[in-house]
Write an enzyme that holds these catalytic residues in place. Sequence first.
Site, PDB file in Angstrom:
ATOM      1  N   LYS A  56     -37.563 -27.521 -14.723  1.00  0.00           N
ATOM      2  CA  LYS A  56     -37.932 -28.912 -14.464  1.00  0.00           C
ATOM      3  C   LYS A  56     -36.823 -29.825 -14.995  1.00  0.00           C
ATOM      4  CE  LYS A  56     -42.017 -31.854 -15.268  1.00  0.00           C
ATOM      5  NZ  LYS A  56     -42.437 -32.105 -13.893  1.00  0.00           N
ATOM      6  N   ASP A  79     -36.034 -28.345 -10.193  1.00  0.00           N
ATOM      7  CA  ASP A  79     -37.008 -29.240  -9.577  1.00  0.00           C
ATOM      8  C   ASP A  79     -36.944 -30.602 -10.240  1.00  0.00           C
ATOM      9  OD1 ASP A  79     -39.030 -30.495  -8.267  1.00  0.00           O
ATOM     10  OD2 ASP A  79     -40.605 -29.052  -8.795  1.00  0.00           O
ATOM     11  N   GLU A 115     -34.925 -28.781  -5.775  1.00  0.00           N
ATOM     12  CA  GLU A 115     -36.171 -29.232  -5.144  1.00  0.00           C
ATOM     13  C   GLU A 115     -36.367 -30.736  -5.334  1.00  0.00           C
ATOM     14  OE1 GLU A 115     -39.274 -26.403  -5.954  1.00  0.00           O
ATOM     15  OE2 GLU A 115     -40.778 -27.986  -6.002  1.00  0.00           O
ATOM     16  N   ASP A 118     -40.553 -30.969  -1.432  1.00  0.00           N
ATOM     17  CA  ASP A 118     -41.873 -30.637  -1.953  1.00  0.00           C
ATOM     18  C   ASP A 118     -42.803 -31.837  -1.739  1.00  0.00           C
ATOM     19  OD1 ASP A 118     -44.113 -29.886  -3.331  1.00  0.00           O
ATOM     20  OD2 ASP A 118     -43.144 -29.639  -5.269  1.00  0.00           O
ATOM     21  N   LYS A 176     -47.665 -26.228   0.002  1.00  0.00           N
ATOM     22  CA  LYS A 176     -48.850 -26.052  -0.840  1.00  0.00           C
ATOM     23  C   LYS A 176     -50.016 -25.889   0.123  1.00  0.00           C
ATOM     24  CE  LYS A 176     -47.424 -28.626  -4.963  1.00  0.00           C
ATOM     25  NZ  LYS A 176     -45.995 -28.722  -4.741  1.00  0.00           N
TER      26      LYS A 176
HETATM   27 MG    MG Z   1     -41.856 -29.423  -6.930  1.00  0.00          MG
END
Ligand code: MG
Length: 374
Positions: A168, A197, A223, A258, A282
């Site tokens: 992250k 990400d 991402e 995303d 997702k």
């Molecule tokens: Mg993500």
Amino acid sequence: MAENRNAFLLVQGGVHEQLPAAGRPLHLEAVTHRLTCRRYRLPFLRVVRTAHGPWREREGLLVRTEDEAGLAGYGEVAPIPSFGTETLAEAERALDGLGGRVDAAAVAGMGERLGCVRFALAAALEADSAGPPAAERLPVAALLPAGRAAFAAADEARDRGHVAFKWKVGVLAAADELAMLDDLLARLPAGAQLRLDANGAWTTRQAAKWLERCVERPIEFVEQPCLAEAAPGTAGRRRSEDILLGLAHDYPTTLALDESVTGLASLRAWLERGWPGVVVVKPALAGPPAAILALLSAHRADAVFSSAFETAVGRRAALRMAFFFKGRQPPRALGFGVIPLFKDARFEGLPAAPFVSGEDINRMNLEAAWNALS
Ligand code: MG
């Protein structure tokens, strides 16, 4: 594998995709199921940090369908309205409107706005379709926290056997995070690649700086570098899209979308515009599994399947999709490194592990999760 996938698509396809015998009314093909729903509120094991503040518990619904022969199917409605999905109240109204009965035509007739409801019902109605081959397995990307905490987490994940990792970023100052990148990469096992990400946190300029740094480093993809939410209005949205497409074309590192592709409509729009990178899907937020798979296949999409913080019920349906999707080989690692997620382990369905197998998925006991809510 091919045979299994066909079974999945046929069952999932519903009345409108089946070819009736000549002169036979189409609706005779529809099987109506009894529908019941149970609401849940489940505390997370650890508070989930989001751009909208701390998230402590998951709210959603489990649905149960039953056909005339008594075969039960389970599905999960797990909305995240801040990601652009329907709210839980909208989902409940839509389910109430069905009057305790559901068939494939009812799911097909619902608007795409109800992506979570359609995912749940379609998954429940495919209860009798074949599961993935037991021996097949996919890696799970280990989630590494922001900042220096990622170092110890990477060591632990490597020792547990993980081969895929996601860090992250976009949380601390970009210069500080950039300075940690090589130290983190040095801790990964040989041949491993790192996903970054940013959750849309970078400016275009910061994204460019990072993408310059990623060149010739083992970065699997970056991402959502920026622009998680498009600027308002059609022109603003176009500009946001142009910036992401520009970054994707200007740098050799693969980019992944995303937050930009949560629903079926936005996913379709990006694929039709020729997005050259990865799309993070997702499933629990997007719609009927067969519709998503058909869209991804039609565009030969490069997809990563990811958790929406759902329970075992939605997790099983989402993971089945990942196994049935025939895209890039070898397939990309799963975005299901959130396990264990809940304080109540009855809703987990799977242990935390560096790989998930078809057998793990086929063994998941959805009835137990349903019964835990009674
Ligand atoms: Mg993500």
